[in-house]
Design a protein around this motif. Structure first.
Motif, PDB file in Angstrom:
ATOM      1  N   GLU A 200     -26.939 -11.077  -0.610  1.00 25.31           N
ATOM      2  CA  GLU A 200     -27.057 -11.434  -2.134  1.00 25.31           C
ATOM      3  C   GLU A 200     -28.201 -12.356  -2.461  1.00 25.31           C
TER       4      GLU A 200
ATOM      5  N   THR B 169     -28.670 -12.472  -6.792  1.00 27.48           N
ATOM      6  CA  THR B 169     -28.402 -12.252  -7.989  1.00 27.48           C
ATOM      7  C   THR B 169     -28.393 -13.235  -9.043  1.00 27.48           C
ATOM      8  N   PRO B 170     -28.432 -13.538 -10.029  1.00 28.95           N
ATOM      9  CA  PRO B 170     -27.571 -14.686 -10.845  1.00 28.95           C
ATOM     10  C   PRO B 170     -26.421 -14.983 -11.105  1.00 28.95           C
ATOM     11  N   ALA B 171     -26.090 -13.768 -10.618  1.00 25.16           N
ATOM     12  CA  ALA B 171     -24.718 -13.737 -11.280  1.00 25.16           C
ATOM     13  C   ALA B 171     -23.311 -14.052 -10.432  1.00 25.16           C
TER      14      ALA B 171
ATOM     15  N   GLY C 151     -28.802 -16.615  -3.548  1.00 20.32           N
ATOM     16  CA  GLY C 151     -28.252 -15.870  -5.248  1.00 20.32           C
ATOM     17  C   GLY C 151     -27.689 -17.269  -5.622  1.00 20.32           C
ATOM     18  N   ILE C 152     -27.930 -17.371  -7.063  1.00 21.49           N
ATOM     19  CA  ILE C 152     -27.697 -19.299  -7.495  1.00 21.49           C
ATOM     20  C   ILE C 152     -26.750 -18.793  -8.669  1.00 21.49           C
ATOM     21  N   PRO C 153     -25.343 -18.666  -9.138  1.00 22.60           N
ATOM     22  CA  PRO C 153     -24.412 -19.666  -7.642  1.00 22.60           C
ATOM     23  C   PRO C 153     -23.801 -18.227  -7.268  1.00 22.60           C
ATOM     24  N   CYS C 154     -22.795 -18.518  -6.042  1.00 23.27           N
ATOM     25  CA  CYS C 154     -22.824 -17.692  -5.197  1.00 23.27           C
ATOM     26  C   CYS C 154     -22.168 -16.223  -6.034  1.00 23.27           C
ATOM     27  N   GLY C 155     -22.446 -15.485  -5.028  1.00 23.23           N
ATOM     28  CA  GLY C 155     -21.771 -13.943  -6.071  1.00 23.23           C
ATOM     29  C   GLY C 155     -20.213 -13.860  -5.810  1.00 23.23           C
TER      30      GLY C 155
HETATM   31 MG    MG Z   1     -25.613 -14.349  -7.263  1.00 19.09          MG
END
Ligand code: MG
Ligand code: NAI
Ligand code: PYL
Length: 274
Positions: A214, A216-218, A237-241
């Motif tokens: 993963e 994404t920034p979401a 990705g930050i935060p964790c998805g």
């Molecule tokens: Mg994320």
């Protein structure tokens, strides 16, 4: 690009050590041995200068310090320049640096002043987080399946790694145009979709994944229906998805750390060949 905050980096030192141990358990290699093997390079007492950069949104608290921790934790010689920006660059070169690390809002690079090799954070981060999944033993050698969520500047280079290892890749991105580009094998940095190896993820098909990537920034991007007990999520990705609830319910092992793993990958990308 989504910028880090000082809060993101608050527990970075513990996270790097914990992730190093987890990667070792999953792949049999510590992070630095893994990077040496990915790039076929080795460190040779290089002096690494970290230059704080004030351009754009400016200095991020704990950023340079986290880079220095990474460098020193893996046994390298590093320093943060007293000056910033161009004056920092001059200081780095005249102090005998071999490699510089520096980032503005658009790019974070490692540059080897001797060999002129350059590495980009997004590419090296995607590569190393993908390699971690690829190097885990797969019980059934034929079952090389991975779900990739987020097809941006970090997720796209990861696709190349999965293709190199012969994976069948299910992909998802919230941006349907990007999703179609990647599945069609055209557009920005898209690897060719060789032999239909990349397909759209269908949440209604009931597929479970042992390996998930993963970028994404979401938050909450990893749906419950793709999880199976003991799935491994490799995610820059930050935060964790993945929510804490789902992580615990499915006993998911998560490789995630905000800066150091990608930085180590960049450094090995610019070291000299073994
Ligand atoms: Mg994320
Ligand atoms: P990007 O903006 O190039 O790509 C992000 C992709 O995620 C886009 O294609 C976007 O459409 C997609 N996306 C956004 N929300 C989504 C959702 N809810 N579901 C599915 N897809 C969604 O960003 P980039 O540079 O690829 O970075 C991705 C993440 O990785 C960011 O959080 C960034 O801060 C982080 N990052 C972490 C690093 C690390 O060392 N841990 C290093 C570099 C980036
Ligand atoms: C490299 C990270 C990973 C995620 N987002 C990227 C980011 O935050 N980039 C900006 C880095 C700016 C650093 C700042 C400093 O403190 O020197 N100019």
């Amino acid at each position: 690009m989504a910028l880090l905050t000082p809060d993101d980096l608050q527990n970075m030192t513990d996270a790097l050590v914990e992730n190093d141990n987890l990667v070792c358990t999953l792949t049999g290699l510590s992070l630095d041995r893994l990077c040496a093997d990915i790039y076929k390079t080795e460190k040779k007492n290089e002096k690494i200068a970290i230059i704080p950069v004030t351009a754009g949104c400016g200095i991020i608290g704990r950023f340079s310090e986290s880079l220095l921790f990474t460098v020193q934790h893996f046994g390298m010689d590093g320093f943060i320049t007293k000056n910033t920006d161009i004056a920092g660059f001059y200081e780095a070169v005249t102090s005998g640096a071999d490699i510089i690390l520096m980032a503005d809002d658009l790019a974070f690079v490692a540059y080897n002043l001797k060999s002129q090799k350059i590495a980009h954070n997004q590419i090296c981060t995607g590569r190393v987080y993908a390699e971690i999944l690829c190097r885990m033993p797969t019980p059934d050698a034929a079952a090389k399946e991975v779900l990739v969520i987020g097809l941006g500047k970090v997720g796209t280079p990861a696709l190349e790694t999965f293709l190199d290892y012969g994976y069948s890749i299910s992909v998802f991105d919230a941006d349907s145009r990007r999703l179609n580009e990647v599945v069609g094998g055209s557009g920005y940095r898209c690897p060719p979709n060789s032999s239909g190896k990349i397909k759209k993820y269908d949440p209604n098909a009931g597929c479970k994944f042992d390996k998930i990537f993963e970028a994404t920034p979401a938050a909450d991007t990893v749906p419950e229906c793709c999880l199976t007990n003991g799935s491994v999520l490799s995610t820059p990705g930050i935060p964790c998805g993945l929510s804490k609830t789902l992580q615990e319910k499915y006993n998911v092992k998560i490789v995630q750390e905000p800066l150091g793993i990608g930085t180590l990958s960049m450094l090995y990308a610019v070291f000299d060949k073994k």
